[in-house]
Design a protein around this motif. Structure first.
Motif, PDB file in Angstrom:
ATOM      1  N   SER A  31      -3.085  -0.128  -5.568  1.00  0.00           N
ATOM      2  CA  SER A  31      -4.244  -0.371  -4.422  1.00  0.00           C
ATOM      3  C   SER A  31      -4.942  -1.553  -4.244  1.00  0.00           C
ATOM      4  O   SER A  31      -4.038  -2.343  -4.338  1.00  0.00           O
ATOM      5  CB  SER A  31      -5.622  -0.283  -5.476  1.00  0.00           C
ATOM      6  N   ALA A  32      -6.238  -1.896  -3.216  1.00  0.00           N
ATOM      7  CA  ALA A  32      -6.281  -2.315  -2.833  1.00  0.00           C
ATOM      8  C   ALA A  32      -6.725  -3.589  -3.709  1.00  0.00           C
ATOM      9  O   ALA A  32      -6.508  -4.751  -3.241  1.00  0.00           O
ATOM     10  CB  ALA A  32      -7.557  -2.584  -2.078  1.00  0.00           C
TER      11      ALA A  32
ATOM     12  N   GLU B 274     -12.147  -6.132  -0.785  1.00  0.00           N
ATOM     13  CA  GLU B 274     -12.616  -5.467   0.424  1.00  0.00           C
ATOM     14  C   GLU B 274     -11.884  -5.947   1.574  1.00  0.00           C
ATOM     15  O   GLU B 274     -11.923  -5.768   2.827  1.00  0.00           O
ATOM     16  CB  GLU B 274     -14.064  -6.129   0.775  1.00  0.00           C
TER      17      GLU B 274
ATOM     18  N   ARG C 146       0.764  -1.361  -0.346  1.00  0.00           N
ATOM     19  CA  ARG C 146      -0.505   0.195   0.038  1.00  0.00           C
ATOM     20  C   ARG C 146       1.082   1.114   0.277  1.00  0.00           C
ATOM     21  O   ARG C 146       0.577   2.363  -0.554  1.00  0.00           O
ATOM     22  CB  ARG C 146      -1.224  -0.137   1.027  1.00  0.00           C
TER      23      ARG C 146
ATOM     24  N   TYR D 109      -5.576   7.844   0.374  1.00  0.00           N
ATOM     25  CA  TYR D 109      -6.294   6.907   0.808  1.00  0.00           C
ATOM     26  C   TYR D 109      -7.006   6.984  -0.329  1.00  0.00           C
ATOM     27  O   TYR D 109      -5.547   6.662  -1.393  1.00  0.00           O
ATOM     28  CB  TYR D 109      -7.250   7.890   1.005  1.00  0.00           C
ATOM     29  N   GLU D 110      -6.754   5.628  -0.865  1.00  0.00           N
ATOM     30  CA  GLU D 110      -8.082   5.130  -2.216  1.00  0.00           C
ATOM     31  C   GLU D 110      -7.720   6.408  -3.373  1.00  0.00           C
ATOM     32  O   GLU D 110      -7.884   6.287  -4.304  1.00  0.00           O
ATOM     33  CB  GLU D 110      -9.086   4.911  -2.187  1.00  0.00           C
TER      34      GLU D 110
ATOM     35  N   ARG E  47      -8.828  -3.944   2.309  1.00  0.00           N
ATOM     36  CA  ARG E  47      -9.371  -2.546   2.761  1.00  0.00           C
ATOM     37  C   ARG E  47      -9.591  -2.918   4.408  1.00  0.00           C
ATOM     38  O   ARG E  47      -9.406  -1.914   5.374  1.00  0.00           O
ATOM     39  CB  ARG E  47     -10.465  -1.991   1.999  1.00  0.00           C
TER      40      ARG E  47
ATOM     41  N   SER F 263      -7.714  -0.504   7.613  1.00  0.00           N
ATOM     42  CA  SER F 263      -8.023   0.254   8.435  1.00  0.00           C
ATOM     43  C   SER F 263      -8.445  -0.657   9.851  1.00  0.00           C
ATOM     44  O   SER F 263      -9.128   0.682  10.414  1.00  0.00           O
ATOM     45  CB  SER F 263      -9.343   0.935   7.687  1.00  0.00           C
TER      46      SER F 263
END
Length: 544
Positions: free
Chosen positions: A203-204, A242, A198, A303-304, A245, A249
């Motif tokens: 990206s995720a 997902e 990351r 952030y994304e 992510r 977080s």
């Protein structure tokens, strides 16, 4: 109806909840079975089947064997049901009453609760008269037990005990009384890899693809492997964005535990609902972290929205996703070429043509050199006179926040004045009611309206005061500005991490002619940890 007529097809029902297990042998499924079979034998009942729900609450009828029992009763397989007591059949007084008073009589079913002396073959008995009261008491017992369990659970969580059945991927439960998390090194290595990827700007979705391509098992597959396949559930080996992510977080990985995030509607309704964040139970530094706080803070700032795109080799260009067109607002697309220089071009221009926007074309080499040179010049200013740079930062910051701060202070004063007015209005309404000048219904309606507005105003005041408190952290932000420059400003080439930590976006002006300079606006960001405010320092550069 004759009792003897109902002795030919009997079903015995047993139930034990997890809480009932604590009552000992007298409540066990085995003990209930012995009691029921003995009663049936002594009274001449012909038992055709036995039904048992072990580990199920009696507050609802979503139990496998009670449903099988009811189906058999309705189909005529059994015509008599015997239970130890009413609470074994259920603790929901409405549903229990519906079955015994309406449904069972409609199908000609005889119901017997041995310890409560209930036998629907004799509806004139005292026990039948007392049955509604016993059902209400059984439900009260369930409600009271549920309340006690919730209180104990919350108390355990507040004391630092982990109450969930397992820890997040990367940890396992410890052997101590509090089940303190212990790092699972094999899974923790994957967690660290995800955070590193990351920081590199992936990206995720790209991280999920990288891990899947490398054959690294996802959490579900990993758990299945750990228990030797005992976890009998189908799970695909692919990583999901997902999941990535969620991992990126989850503060569990910096040593915090967060519990009490969800609850059930009630002991009757088991629907899961979210608990407001303000009521979560958070225990900081509860266990050894897998990720350092510094890395966590960096990841939270990448952030994304600024993730960029990777090429076929899963490499993300340092400035990908950070270069925008000042005219249409779209990001500039990075285009690679074999024979000429790689470049950035307005996506609107690429997709729709010059009718909708111009190209804003700039070569990768020129833009990277410009940005790197500007970062070096900022660092040089810090090395020459750090105090002067800090003072200039604070001076620029005050200009940036002065207008918004003035607006917030104005709103805060207005809301506090309104709060005083609402208190007076509530007091006047009560006085009018006491003097008989206002009907009670009108008084209640007005007070409810004023109280609802009062609570809304109080929330608004809290939010404004929080913003004003954040705006006072100028010194901390100035230190962060200088720290990031020192950390990243010495690089000989741009890296993805450097760009994500220093740059918010770059606006590339249109090239009008070969000898006419155009503006390149570099908007820097310097934000400490998870501060709410983001400060941008705009540097305008010109290139031919």
């Amino acid at each position: 109806m004759s009792k003897q007529k109902q002795l030919n097809k009997t079903g015995l029902y047993k139930r034990l909840s997890k809480e009932d297990e604590k009552a000992g042998e007298s409540m066990s499924i085995e003990h209930q079975g012995i009691l029921l079979r003995q009663y049936a034998e002594e009274h001449g009942f012909n038992v055709v089947d036995e039904y048992a729900d072990d580990g199920y609450s009696g507050t609802n009828f979503d139990r496998p064997d009670v449903q099988r029992l009811l189906d058999d009763a309705k189909s005529g397989k059994i015509d008599t049901i015997i239970v130890k007591d009413l609470s074994r059949f259920g603790r929901n007084y409405i549903e229990v009453g519906q079955y015994i008073d309406y449904i069972f009589p409609a199908y000609g079913i005889r119901f017997i609760a041995i310890n409560d002396n209930v036998d629907t073959a004799d509806r004139t008995s005292t026990a039948m008269d007392m049955m509604p009261i016993m059902n209400v008491f059984n439900e009260w017992h369930a409600a009271n037990t549920s309340k006690k369990i919730r209180a104990v659970l919350e108390s355990s969580q507040r004391s630092g005990k982990y109450t969930n059945w397992n820890y997040p991927y990367g940890y396992r439960a410890g052997d101590d009384e509090s089940r303190t998390a212990v790092i699972d090194e094999e899974a923790a290595a994957v967690i660290r890899r995800i955070y590193d990827l990351r920081l590199q700007g992936h990206s995720a979705r790209t991280i999920a693809r990288i891990l899947t391509d490398e054959g690294i098992p996802n959490p579900a597959t990993y758990y299945t492997k750990l228990d030797g396949g005992k976890w009998n559930r189908p799970c695909k080996p692919y990583w999901n964005p997902e999941t990535i992510r969620w991992i990126l977080s989850n503060p569990t990985y910096i040593g915090h535990t967060i519990q009490h995030k969800t609850t059930r509607v009630s002991y009757k309704n088991h629907k899961v609902v979210q608990i407001p964040e303000s009521e979560w139970i958070i225990n900081e530094n509860a266990h050894e972290p897998i990720i350092s706080k510094e890395i966590w803070d960096k990841v939270q700032t990448t952030y994304e929205g600024k993730r960029g795109r990777s090429d076929k080799s899963n490499v993300v260009h340092p400035l990908s996703g950070l270069v925008v067109c000042p005219n249409c607002g779209k990001k500039l697309k990075f285009k690679s070429a074999k024979d000429v220089h790689n470049c950035f071009v307005c996506r609107t221009y690429v997709d729709l043509g010059k009718k909708y926007c111009t190209s804003h074309h700039i070569t990768e080499q020129l833009l990277e050199a410009l940005v790197l040179d500007d970062i070096h010049s900022l660092l040089e200013e810090v090395e020459i006179d750090e105090t002067k740079v800090k003072e200039r930062f604070l001076r620029e910051r005050s200009k940036h926040t002065e207008q918004s701060r003035y607006s917030d202070e104005k709103q805060l004063k207005a809301n506090k004045n309104r709060l005083v007015e609402l208190d007076k209005l509530i007091q006047i309404a009560f006085e009018e009611r006491v003097l008989g000048k206002m009907p009670e219904s009108v008084c209640i309606s007005l007070c409810e309206k004023y109280q609802a507005e009062k609570e809304s105003v109080q929330r608004t005041i809290g939010e404004i005061e929080k913003r004003l408190a954040e705006s006072n952290k100028d010194d901390e932000d100035a230190e962060e500005y200088i720290r990031r420059l020192k950390c990243y400003g010495k690089g000989e080439s741009l890296t993805r991490e450097m760009c994500l930590q220093l740059i918010d976006y770059i606006a590339v002006g249109e090239k009008v002619a070969d000898n006419v300079e155009r503006e390149i606006d570099i908007h820097y960001k310097f934000r400490k940890g998870e501060s709410l405010e983001e400060y941008q320092l705009k540097r305008v550069k010109t290139v031919p």
